[in-house]
Design a protein around this motif. Sequence first.
Motif, PDB file in Angstrom:
ATOM      1  N   HIS A  30       0.821  -1.217   0.000  1.00 29.20           N
ATOM      2  CA  HIS A  30       0.000   0.000   0.000  1.00 29.20           C
ATOM      3  C   HIS A  30       0.853   1.265   0.000  1.00 29.20           C
ATOM      4  O   HIS A  30       0.313   2.368   0.111  1.00 29.20           O
ATOM      5  N   VAL A  33       1.817   5.249   4.092  1.00 29.40           N
ATOM      6  CA  VAL A  33       0.498   5.412   4.705  1.00 29.40           C
ATOM      7  C   VAL A  33       0.650   6.235   5.986  1.00 29.40           C
ATOM      8  O   VAL A  33       1.576   6.000   6.776  1.00 29.40           O
ATOM      9  N   LYS A  64     -10.584   6.151   5.880  1.00 32.22           N
ATOM     10  CA  LYS A  64     -10.562   6.637   4.515  1.00 32.22           C
ATOM     11  C   LYS A  64      -9.910   8.012   4.487  1.00 32.22           C
ATOM     12  O   LYS A  64      -9.710   8.643   5.535  1.00 32.22           O
ATOM     13  N   GLU A  66      -6.735  10.660   3.791  1.00 33.19           N
ATOM     14  CA  GLU A  66      -5.274  10.696   3.879  1.00 33.19           C
ATOM     15  C   GLU A  66      -4.740  10.020   5.131  1.00 33.19           C
ATOM     16  O   GLU A  66      -3.674   9.425   5.121  1.00 33.19           O
ATOM     17  N   ARG A 103       1.858   9.120  -1.155  1.00 34.31           N
ATOM     18  CA  ARG A 103       1.095   8.198  -0.317  1.00 34.31           C
ATOM     19  C   ARG A 103       0.184   7.302  -1.163  1.00 34.31           C
ATOM     20  O   ARG A 103      -0.311   7.709  -2.209  1.00 34.31           O
ATOM     21  N   HIS A 104       0.009   6.108  -0.678  1.00 34.75           N
ATOM     22  CA  HIS A 104      -0.925   5.130  -1.242  1.00 34.75           C
ATOM     23  C   HIS A 104      -0.526   4.627  -2.634  1.00 34.75           C
ATOM     24  O   HIS A 104      -1.374   4.140  -3.370  1.00 34.75           O
ATOM     25  N   GLU A 105       0.752   4.759  -2.994  1.00 35.52           N
ATOM     26  CA  GLU A 105       1.249   4.179  -4.238  1.00 35.52           C
ATOM     27  C   GLU A 105       2.135   2.992  -3.883  1.00 35.52           C
ATOM     28  O   GLU A 105       3.166   3.157  -3.235  1.00 35.52           O
TER      29      GLU A 105
END
Length: 240
Positions: A30, A33, A64, A66, A103-105
């Motif tokens: 993920h 984070v 949910k 950021e 983030r989240h990549e």
Amino acid sequence: MRIPLHPCYILHQRSYRETSLLLDVFSRDHGRVGLIAKGAKRKRAVPQGILQPYRRLLISWTGKGELFTLTGIESESSSLMPLSGQVMAGFYLNELILRLLHRHEAHAELFDAYEESLVRLGKGFSEQPVLRIFEKRLLQSLGYGLVLDHDVQSGQPIDGNQEYYYQFDLGPLSLKPITPDHLKLSGRTLQALRDEYLEDTDSLCEARHLMRSILHRHLGEKPLASRELYQAYLKNRIRR
């Protein structure tokens, strides 16, 4: 979103309100984070000593947006803390990830490269080759991989006995480019980076200058705190 226990490393933490912490973690599937660890500063809220960098953790979270809420944490292994003289190298790795990854990549291959770097530092491997190899893999994971196997003008394989001009947005050239955004280095250094086998002093020095120049283009003008701390550390050692 509810994520079950998942391999992570803590990159950075800071206080949040009176009893909680904000954690920036690097997860395998993920990416980066942001987590709120509610009540983490209270005694017995989380296992003592578990919220450390360089320790592979299993972390679960929910929410949910950021920032998510940490819902579970377990230690999957003992700390991979670099040796005392190499802690700055670990700090540098963390700062690169914090500065360059969105983030989240997901970057599973970079997570594995990061973990391998920590293992090597923890075993006392020379830090400079470890850092150069990680930087190379970081750029590749971000889509900015270096051209290290051929001359981009002629298409010929890199000759270890020849000098090249590495143009930062293109690759190695045998003829000096008109634009100033290039660095002169040997074919031997390009081959060493390609093979991830950096042993001789000259190749290490040239690889360091190349990586620093290319990373600067992506990091911007804001200096790396880890680099400044490392320079202060070296000066302190000299005084002693």
